[in-house]
Design a protein around this motif. Structure first.
Motif: not given
Lengths: 177, 294
Positions: A60, A137, A139-141, A143, A171-177
């Motif tokens: 994650k 996975s 296009a944007s996540a 997983t 498990i989905t890798v968490r987005k960060r900004q």
């Protein structure tokens, strides 16, 4: 002057005692057998939970899953990279152990952080019989799905001691900004 | 006869049966405890399964939400990854031929202050309540577990979480200073760091010295002036008064000089706070440390 029991009383008494003894011995035997199995199951379940939580936590918060990770095959391999931390590899290796005079090869999971030595994720009582990573996975996540099967080692192959469990999670890798 | 009965020794059959009966009750009690103890192992193993089945549901929804937030339509559904990526489907999932997992996507309401409320608010398009429900049949009968999480489109908000116009405005006071007359605060810059034009509606200044503000000149033009009818209220204003300036638009990516905040007294070594309130009601406040005297 009546004293003690009559013969018939003793016979009934013995019959009752025998029935009770047989029942309780049988029960005790089941419990003892079952306890070994339950200990093995406990071992398997705790190891499963530990491994899945460890992988979940580290995936994650990772930045990316690197090339070189092995998908769709057993044993799988997961290479995670981080922005501020060294990369982490989760994979399996085979180990020779001797148990009760029998030589065995078991598969263990390990975690390697950067240049550090690998740390085992499973003990010597557990065999990792299936560890497969699949990629879901989009296009944007990023997983991944994990299939994990653990069994307690059972060199005598005693049926009543067998303990095995398998889990599937994602498990989905968490987005960060 | 009486003497014989008084001298009776040992037990008779009825006493033994009672004794055995008592023993059986005690034994049965302890066996039930043992069986219950062993049952907990099975229950623990089942709950561990349920935990990861639920986790898969949550992580798949997370994956879907990153890719297409709008596809999280309200309702009950399952998931599948037969196409290689996770997608919602109408039917719940059956896992290991034992556990039934359904995913419930529900709207979340917020009130006027953007706080979450149970009812009476408006549904927030940026937030969803995701509930994963797992049902299974254990040895002890049917069991069900519910897990809930709030998911938010925090990375691309459209309503409450959006920073508004103020999120794009930067009041740069790093070069702020007092001019030679000691009656003007100069060197303040306004930046629009966003991608769309924004508009400043009102400004409020506070300062720590006596005196009143008389005009605000931005980009060579007065946007509020105490005596010539530009902006409201008219007349020199004390510290803390909200000044409704002529709306000042900032184009995306552009910077503008505030030529002067002019006062009718010397304001050197004062601390200023500058608040800009945007057209959408959002606001930014910046504080200067006492600017140096030239």
């Amino acid at each position: 002057m009546q004293k003690g029991f009559t013969l018939i009383e003793i016979i009934i008494y013995l019959a009752i005692i025998t029935t009770i003894l047989i029942a309780s011995l049988n029960f005790a035997w089941t419990i003892i057998n079952d306890q070994t199995k339950q200990e093995n199951l406990s071992e398997v379940n705790n190891a499963g939970r530990f491994i899945l939580d460890k992988i979940t936590y580290n995936t994650k918060r990772s930045n990316a899953i690197e090339a070189g990770s092995i998908y769709d095959a057993n044993p799988g391999k997961l290479i995670l990279s981080y922005i501020a931390n060294p990369q982490m590899i989760i994979d399996t290796y085979d180990k020779q152990i001797t148990l009760g005079g029998t030589d065995l090869t078991i598969t263990k999971l390990r975690l390697t952080r950067g240049a550090n030595l690998a740390v085992d994720l499973t003990g010597d009582k557990i065999n990792v019989s299936n560890f497969v990573i699949t990629d879901s996975s989009n296009a944007s996540a990023v997983t991944i799905n994990i299939e994990l099967t653990l069994s307690a080692i059972n060199p005598s192959e005693t049926k009543s001691y067998e303990a095995q469990n398998s889990w599937t999670t994602s498990i989905t890798v968490r987005k960060r900004q | 006869m009486n003497i014989q009965q008084k001298n009776q020794q040992g037990q008779n059959l009825i006493e033994i049966i009672i004794a055995i009966g008592l023993f059986l009750i005690v034994a049965a009690g302890s066996m039930m405890i043992l069986v219950r103890y062993l049952d907990t192992f099975t229950a623990t193993a089942e709950l561990t399964q349920v935990k990861y089945i639920a986790q898969q549901g949550f992580e798949a929804v997370q994956s879907i939400s990153y890719n297409s937030w709008l596809s999280l339509a309200d309702g009950t559904s399952g998931i599948n990854n037969s196409s290689g990526e996770w997608q919602l489907q109408a039917e719940p999932n059956l896992i290991k031929e034992k556990y039934t997992r359904s995913i419930i996507i529900a709207p979340v309401q917020r009130d006027g202050n953007c706080d979450l409320i149970e009812s009476g608010g408006t549904p927030d398009p940026d937030t969803k309540m995701i509930t994963v429900n797992v049902n299974w049949n254990s040895a002890k009968g049917a069991k069900t577990k519910f897990f809930s999480k709030l998911y938010a489109r925090w990375y691309d908000p459209t309503t409450c979480s959006a920073a508004g116009e103020a999120g794009s405005l930067e009041i740069d006071v790093s070069n702020a200073r007092i001019d030679a007359t000691q009656k003007s605060l100069i060197g303040v810059m306004l930046h629009n760091n966003g991608t769309v034009p924004i508009t400043i509606d009102k400004m409020t200044l506070t300062w720590t010295k006596p005196g009143e503000i008389t005009y605000i000149k931005i980009n060579t033009t007065n946007y509020w002036h105490a005596t010539n009818g530009i902006g409201t209220p008219q007349g020199a204003q004390p510290s803390g008064t909200e000044l409704d300036i002529v709306n000042f638009g900032l184009d995306a990516g552009q910077s503008y000089d505030v030529d002067a905040f002019r006062f009718n007294e010397k304001v050197d070594s004062s601390t200023f706070t500058i608040t800009a309130t945007m057209n959408d009601g959002s606001s930014v406040t910046e504080v200067t440390t006492p600017p140096f005297v030239p």
